[in-house]
Design an enzyme around this catalytic site. Structure first.
Site, PDB file in Angstrom:
ATOM      1  N   ASP A 481      50.370  23.884  79.936  1.00 33.25           N
ATOM      2  CA  ASP A 481      49.268  24.392  80.758  1.00 33.25           C
ATOM      3  C   ASP A 481      49.790  24.592  82.172  1.00 33.25           C
ATOM      4  OD1 ASP A 481      46.926  25.188  81.831  1.00 33.25           O
ATOM      5  OD2 ASP A 481      45.834  23.302  81.484  1.00 33.25           O
ATOM      6  N   ASP A 680      33.529  41.058  31.828  1.00 36.36           N
ATOM      7  CA  ASP A 680      33.110  42.308  32.451  1.00 36.36           C
ATOM      8  C   ASP A 680      33.393  42.224  33.946  1.00 36.36           C
ATOM      9  OD1 ASP A 680      31.519  44.910  32.043  1.00 36.36           O
ATOM     10  OD2 ASP A 680      30.546  43.988  33.786  1.00 36.36           O
ATOM     11  N   ASP A1230      76.456 125.004  31.488  1.00 36.58           N
ATOM     12  CA  ASP A1230      76.208 125.931  32.575  1.00 36.58           C
ATOM     13  C   ASP A1230      74.855 125.597  33.193  1.00 36.58           C
ATOM     14  OD1 ASP A1230      76.625 127.965  34.332  1.00 36.58           O
ATOM     15  OD2 ASP A1230      75.859 129.539  33.003  1.00 36.58           O
TER      16      ASP A1230
END
Length: 1462
Positions: A481, A680, A1230
């Protein structure tokens, strides 16, 4: 002395450094007025003098050229003195500007200049600009612009505005130097100026030219055209200079702004329609163009210059670069941007060369793909080191290396005593690297603060070792600090006898008296990034053991700066990995489909659904391109569902091939796996991340109500529903998740289809373990599981629409079949769709399904009503009874698989079953192929292949035994006699076959749950018997057909019956006619039990062979006729034979087949001799061959008006020419002229000298290419000659014609034109051809020339008969070659002629012979000149001789003169 220097090559020489551009232009213009012109040496001396003059104080503005000339030394080289003299004279002619008024007089001395007061403003003097002047009597020096000239001029005026003094001086100098014409000036204007400036200049120039033409200009002639046209003449020097002055004066009226207005920068987009771009230009011009300025020329100029490249190419191609605006719009109205979104060009990569790479010295790759750096071309120019480039030289890099911080820790060993300590910033200063660079610029290495790295996730906490000298050192976590003045340590680190003093501390919570104590004992703090400990003489002690803070007093000794790394937000990565392939990798342009409006209810529902998707993280705000509409749909329960219309994106997407072939067959679940569970998944598709680059294809807009504001844009972050590749991508991701579970539980089975999962296990314990592992894996990957939809045994298991029981399967919903005869088309279609879904468990054959399918056919309106016949209603009854028995067994792994195949007239039904089971495993139905004939062998082989594919795919097994309803005798006969491709397949699987034969119903009645016996299929029995050899006692039938008729012949030693008949009008098919002819022939041969059939139609031949082996009638347009064949051929013995038509072989089969073909030929009406002559004007002999008598032919010729007018004698004069010995031996060619309707045609004629056959083509030119083309056409018509003989015209003696003759191995010689001896044949052919053409054009003046020439060639070559041989030219041209002349030949009884002869080309006067002529022709005779060769000798080199009288023979009384000419 008198030396003439060359003109300078550069249009504007460069000025010396320090000299203004306008001053240098004055010097250049004066130099160019010298006569003769200046040389490069003069400019060099001028620059040298000006460099010296620039250093003198006389260089002021304006320049005093007189004072400057005084500085020039005497005898200075070059012509600098002359240049200064011209400038002095010109400066004297220019009036000087009025001098400024003198300053007001004052009695006081001027005060000292105050530095704070600015000097008075003095107007700058404009640079003097000399006018363009041409020396009197100077020669014209016009030279067109070159690109380097234009580039040099543009570079000089690039910084000057049009009309500015510098711009005008440069342009004047260029005009004086090059003396351009009006066109040159226009090119210069377009190259230098924008389209706006060019348009404004053009308007001003037009007005100045009009005024000049009105007042009159010296040398201008109004009758010779406008001034701009006359000024383009380089010889009009004076008039051109007047135009140049007007062109320069037009710049004075230009606006002063050098920048184009905003509307001049409007450009057409790459994909913007041209009319939209012009409309934007028009609106901008209306709003921004000054009043009075004409808009049309500016609009036309910008409409071309500012268009994109593709539209500019269209306008250039059609010549509309400055056309009216309507023409430009019409030219570009069909232009559309090229569609580059669907094109994917993949170019194969070329193989690398075998040579070594010049970078690394290794072969096998290109140098552009080499990973090694490119070697420098030579030594570095700074340090002479050849190992690096100049850009990498160490001398160019800073000498102070920057330390690289480490990621984990930073260890700095700094001295404890720093001479110049730095005070840290107060207030808890945490510094980031950018701030650090700003605070500490340019510091030496010893003064840089150490960076202390911190972990942002754990706040600024660091591990430190504390030594209080009263106890052992301890390691704690302390908070760093910089806002704390002193370090705070917990009291637990100190011993009980540590002296402590009371103190007051002011902090965030206020002032405290008893919380902290002060110790005066020294404390040692060791930090991980520092080797030397920090010594604190005093620190605070927390008596409550709450805080350990290292304050600013400790950090001051570290001289460090706290470094808190930037908080990088970790990317949100879903548990499932993003797919690597999406189908949009070529990145086409995203679709832009506008969002359609929604009513308030739907809009409110849509906003609610979008809010939920945004909270779930499925979508995010978006601002990029692309849009697809969205809308909500209300469900049956009243809730709303979000729908994103992605059809536009799906059209751009490449389909990804799915690894799943479809839903699994649940009957493959073994009965041993009795314990089942379903899982599911909720919102399964929303768990797959969508890469950022694909978001434009999945963006949408939520509109505002009543369009009160712009809509809100969103894009999917996950794969949405509605994207066609979403199911495939999710299926692959889910399979990747379940793969480790499958490997961990090999005894169990996991069935997966889309987001439905079925777990099957042999025991309940295994099922629980499998379920827990699967659930944990799904949840760890972020796939939510719907707990309320999970099913588990014991109990009913519903999976994929089926109910799974312990030993059988049933469908969840079996359709109910109402019995009625009237159905709406959608109702019957929906019912059959539901029946098809449950057909794998429905015990029925193909027949009732096929009957109802036929009821759906032949309807075009979806609203039609269908009325079923009684048999179709009975099919409904059978299907309802079969649906009530719908059930399938589950697989028993201990029993083998068995198969049964039923071939019927409506299709194939296949059943897979196991013995001793109540129900089959599956029912499979297949229709007949869409062909006219379906051999049962082919159907059986297809059914076997389908059966093996299905059982391997669904059960992993092959059927051990396959039952079918074909008898053994029929099967063996097909294998032995058929050549169908299905025979090898049947032989390969024959060991598994079991023939049911007549006992078909026993097995199938068990499947169908009925007691009614099944009738055997009659189509499987052979209709008739094929005989391998011809039947001697049977008649022969020949039949054939064409697009309009059919015919047959029945023959037995003579023709018993023959007939030809036309086809009905609506049908014009050859196959139908062949089939109809065969049916009529079989009807006439009905009484015979045996028959020999001969056909030249492969279609009928293969059809009858297939019919003899057993077949089903398929769909065909000839089905009604094909159905009659089995009745007519029933129980017959037939021999089939295919005949090749038009072989002209002398055998009776070819003769009878040709006779059958002749019955199909429609007789052609024969032309009468008079009609034939009126069409072709053929000769008398040709008319007699067409049936006319000699008298009738003569009368026809006399009565023809065209023949009397163009050829009264009705024959051409005979000529004399050397002929070829055989066809295509010698040709004569010719070119003759024929004029018709003011068009002169060149007829290129080629004549074969042996047969007289003619080939002629009409051309418009006589070039060598036309002669080569006519010769190639003649070769294609008559064949290739060995020699060709022509005149010496330019087309025939050209090198191209000779090279072509050499390449074709043709020898080319020339003759004298119009010589009757050498060119008589081709000249006579020309006359015959032109005479016929005159006759045709006399009868039909509007006849096309190519048609008339074709009729003439047909008449000459195919109709007219030669009198000497009584053959046409075409017959003679294709006659067999002459027999070789033997050395000894017997004398014939035919009267022969004897001749004395001279060899052509020899100057000998002696006659040779006499020799007997082998052949005589008009103009020559074939004389044996030696014992082995003969030669054609012309009449002029022949003399008739009397035939030597044979020994004992009487003398010929006619031969009196032994020496006379022929």
């Amino acid at each position: 002395m008198g030396q003439i220097f060359s003109r300078s090559a550069s249009p504007i020489p460069r000025p010396p450094r320090g000299l203004a551009a306008h001053h240098w232009l004055n010097f250049l213009q004066a130099a160019y007025r010298l006569e003769p012109g200046p040389s490069s040496y003069d400019f060099h001396q001028l620059k040298k003098f000006l460099k010296i003059a620039l250093e003198t104080p006389v260089w002021i503005c304006p320049i005093n050229y007189s004072l400057l000339a005084s500085l020039l030394p005497k005898g200075y080289p070059g012509r600098v003195n002359e240049i200064l003299h011209i400038l002095i004279q010109t400066q004297a002619q220019i009036p000087s500007r009025p001098a400024p008024p003198p300053p007001s007089s004052s009695t006081h001395d001027p005060p000292d200049s105050d530095p704070q007061i600015p000097p008075p403003y003095v107007e700058p003097t404009a640079p003097q600009v000399l006018p363009v002047m041409h020396p009197h009597g100077a020669p014209p020096n016009h030279r067109p612009w070159q690109m380097k000239d234009l580039q040099a001029i543009k570079q000089e005026v690039s910084q000057a505005a049009p009309g500015s003094p510098q711009f005008m001086q440069t342009i004047r100098l260029a005009v004086q130097q090059f003396d351009p014409t009006a066109k040159d000036l226009q090119d210069l204007l377009q190259y230098l100026c924008s389209s706006l400036v060019a348009s404004l200049h053009h308007q001003q120039l037009d007005s100045l030219i009009s005024e000049a033409e009105t007042r009159g200009i010296t040398g201008y002639n109004p009758l010779a055209g406008p001034l701009r046209v006359q000024a383009n003449n380089p010889q009009q020097q004076g008039l051109r200079r007047e135009y140049q002055q007007l062109w320069l004066a037009a710049f004075a009226a230009l606006p002063g702004s050098a920048k184009d207005p905003s509307w001049a920068s409007i450009l057409q987009g790459l994909e913007e329609p041209y009319h939209a771009f012009v409309e934007r230009l028009n609106i901008a011009l209306d709003n921004g163009l000054p009043e009075g300025t004409p808009k049309d020329p500016i609009l036309r100029s910008l409409a071309y210059s500012n268009a994109n490249k593709e539209c500019q190419k269209l306008l250039q191609a059609r010549g509309h670069t400055n056309s009216p605006l309507g023409d430009m719009l019409r030219a570009c109205q069909a232009w559309t941007p090229k569609d580059k979104t669907k094109v994917l060009v993949v170019q194969p990569k070329k193989p690398p060369p075998n040579q070594p790479c010049f970078r690394c010295g290794k072969a096998g790759h290109w140098s552009r793909d080499c990973t090694q750096p490119r070697p420098p071309p030579g030594p570095c120019p700074l340090c002479q080191d050849p190992t690096h480039w100049k850009r990498d030289c160490p001398r160019l890099k800073p000498t102070i290396p920057e330390p690289e911080p480490e990621e984990d820790a930073l260890l700095l060993d700094l001295p404890a005593d720093i001479p110049h300590p730095k005070n840290l910033h107060r207030g808890g200063g945490l510094t980031s690297p950018p701030t650090l660079q700003q605070v500490l610029p340019n510091q030496d290495p010893t003064s840089i603060l150490p960076v202390i790295p911190l972990d942002p996730a754990r706040r600024p906490v660091i591990k430190a070792q504390i030594d209080t000298q009263t106890s052992h050192p301890k390691t704690i976590e302390a908070l760093l600090d910089t806002g704390a003045d002193m370090t705070v340590l917990p009291i637990a680190l100190f011993s009980s006898n540590t002296p402590l003093k009371n103190t007051s501390v002011l902090g965030a919570g206020g002032q405290t008296q008893d919380h902290f104590k002060l110790t005066s004992l020294p404390v040692l703090i060791r930090l991980p990034f520092r080797t030397t400990p920090i010594v604190l003489t005093s620190c605070l002690v927390d008596t409550k053991n709450n805080w350990a803070i290292i304050g600013r007093d400790a950090l001051q000794q570290c001289q460090g700066v706290l470094y808190l790394p930037e908080a990088k937000r970790p990317p949100v990565i879903l548990p499932i990995q993003a797919p690597a392939v999406l189908g949009l990798e070529h990145l086409p342009r995203p679709p832009e489909i506008s969002q359609f409006p929604l009513n308030p209810e739907r809009l409110q529902a849509l906003q609610h659904l979008v809010r939920k998707a945004l909270e779930a993280g499925h979508i995010e705000p978006y601002t990029g391109p692309g849009n697809n509409p969205v809308f909500p749909v209300k469900k049956a329960n009243g809730t709303w569902r979000f729908i994103h219309d992605l059809r536009a994106t799906n059209s751009l997407t490449i389909d990804l091939s799915s690894s799943s072939p479809g839903p699994p067959d649940l009957s493959s679940l073994p009965t041993t796996l009795a314990h089942l569970q379903t899982i599911d998944l909720k919102d399964a598709f929303f768990q797959i991340p969508l890469p950022k680059q694909f978001q434009p294809y999945f963006a949408f807009t939520v509109p505002q109500q009543c369009n009160y504001g712009p809509g809100t844009r969103y894009a999917w972050r996950v794969l949405p529903q509605g994207f066609k590749n979403s199911p495939t991508l999710f299926e692959m991701q889910l399979a990747h998740i379940l793969q480790p579970i499958r490997q961990a539980f090999p005894q169990c089975t996991i069935l997966q289809y889309m987001d439905d999962i079925l777990l099957a296990s042999p025991s309940h314990a295994d099922l629980q373990l499998l379920s827990e592992a699967t659930m944990a894996s799904l949840i760890s990957h972020g796939l939510p599981v719907s707990e309320n939809k999970t099913q588990q045994t014991p109990g009913t298991i519903k999976f994929l629409g089926q109910i799974i029981s312990p030993n059988h399967l049933t469908y969840d919903a079996v359709p109910k079949v109402p019995i009625r005869s009237r159905w709406a088309l959608p109702e019957l279609q929906a019912l059959l769709g539901e029946i098809q879904w449950v057909s794998k468990g429905t015990p029925t054959l193909r027949q009732p399904l096929h009957s109802l399918y036929c009821a759906l056919q032949r309807h075009t309106d979806p609203r039609d009503q269908i009325y079923l016949n009684p048999s179709q209603v009975q099919s409904l009854v059978q299907l309802r009874q079969a649906l009530s028995q719908n059930c399938r067994s589950r697989l028993v792994q201990t029993l083998p698989l068995l198969g049964a195949i039923m071939l019927t007239l409506t299709g194939t039904t296949t059943v897979v079953f196991q013995s001793k089971q109540q129900w089959p495993l599956v029912w499979l139905h297949a229709p007949l192929p869409h062909t006219s004939q379906c051999p049962w062998g082919q159907l059986l082989a297809s059914a076997v292949l389908l059966l093996d594919k299905y059982t391997l795919q669904s059960y992993g097994l092959l059927c051990q035994t396959i039952h079918h309803n074909i008898s053994t005798q029929t099967f063996n006969q097909f294998i032995q006699t058929s050549d169908h491709p299905s025979v090898p397949i049947l032989l390969h699987h024959s060991h598994r076959f079991k023939n049911l034969g007549a006992q078909t119903g026993e097995l199938w009645n068990t499947f169908l749950k009925t007691t009614a016996p099944l009738a055997p299929v009659k189509a499987l029995m052979p209709v008739f018997t094929l005989s391998p050899v011809i039947i001697n006692t049977a008649p022969c039938l020949f039949s054939d057909g064409s697009t309009s008729q059919a015919a047959y012949i029945l023959w037995d030693k003579h023709i018993l019956s023959q007939r030809s008949f036309p086809l009905p009008p609506p049908h014009k098919s050859a196959q139908r006619a062949e089939l109809l002819g065969l049916l009529h022939g079989l009807s006439s041969a009905r009484s015979w039990r045996c028959l020999n059939i001969f056909l030249d139609s492969k279609y009928l031949y293969h059809y009858l062979r297939t019919l003899a082996l057993g077949t089903f009638q398929g769909r065909s347009s000839q089905a009604p006729f094909q159905a009659l064949l089995p009745r007519l051929l029933s129980r017959k013995v037939v021999y089939l034979h295919h005949v090749r038509s038009h072989t002209n072989l002398p055998d009776p089969i070819s003769r009878l087949n040709a006779l059958t073909d002749a019955l199909l030929i429609t007789p052609v009406l024969q032309l009468s001799p008079a009609d034939l002559h009126s069409f072709t004007h053929c000769g008398q002999t040709a008319l007699t061959l067409q049936g006319a008598t000699t008298t009738e032919a003569s009368n026809i010729l006399r009565s023809c008006h065209a023949c009397r007018k163009n050829n009264p004698q009705h024959q051409m004069p005979q000529g004399h020419i050397r002929r070829g010995l055989l066809p295509n031996h010698i040709w004569q060619g010719d070119i003759t002229h024929f004029k018709y309707k003011n068009t002169l045609y060149r007829l290129h004629v080629w004549v074969d000298t042996f047969s007289g056959a003619i080939s002629a083509t009409q051309k418009r030119k006589e070039t060598s290419s036309e002669a080569i083309s006519s010769l190639l056409q003649a070769i294609a018509y008559l064949g290739k000659p060995s020699y060709i003989n022509t005149d010496n015209g330019p087309a025939y003696i050209s090198q191209d014609f000779l090279n072509m003759c050499t390449s074709l191995a043709i020898r080319h010689t020339t003759h004298v034109p119009y010589n009757p001896t050498s060119s008589g044949l081709v000249e006579r052919s020309n006359g015959i051809l032109k005479t016929l053409l005159y006759k045709y054009f006399t009868d039909k003046p509007d006849l096309p020339m190519d048609n008339a020439l074709s009729i003439a060639l047909w008449t000459i070559n195919h109709l007219n008969v030669l009198t000497n041989c009584h053959k046409t030219r075409w017959q003679l041209h294709h006659s067999p070659r002459l027999q070789p002349i033997p050395e000894t030949h017997s004398l014939s009884n035919k009267q022969t002629h004897w001749y004395y002869f001279k060899l052509p080309g020899l100057n000998s006067r002696q006659w040779k012979g006499p020799q007997e002529a082998l052949q005589e022709a008009a103009g020559a005779a074939l004389i044996p000149v030696s014992a082995s060769s003969a030669q054609w000798i012309p009449w002029r080199l022949l003399k008739r001789a009397a035939c030597p009288r044979p020994v004992g023979g009487p003398a010929d009384p006619k031969e009196k003169d032994h020496q006379h000419h022929g």
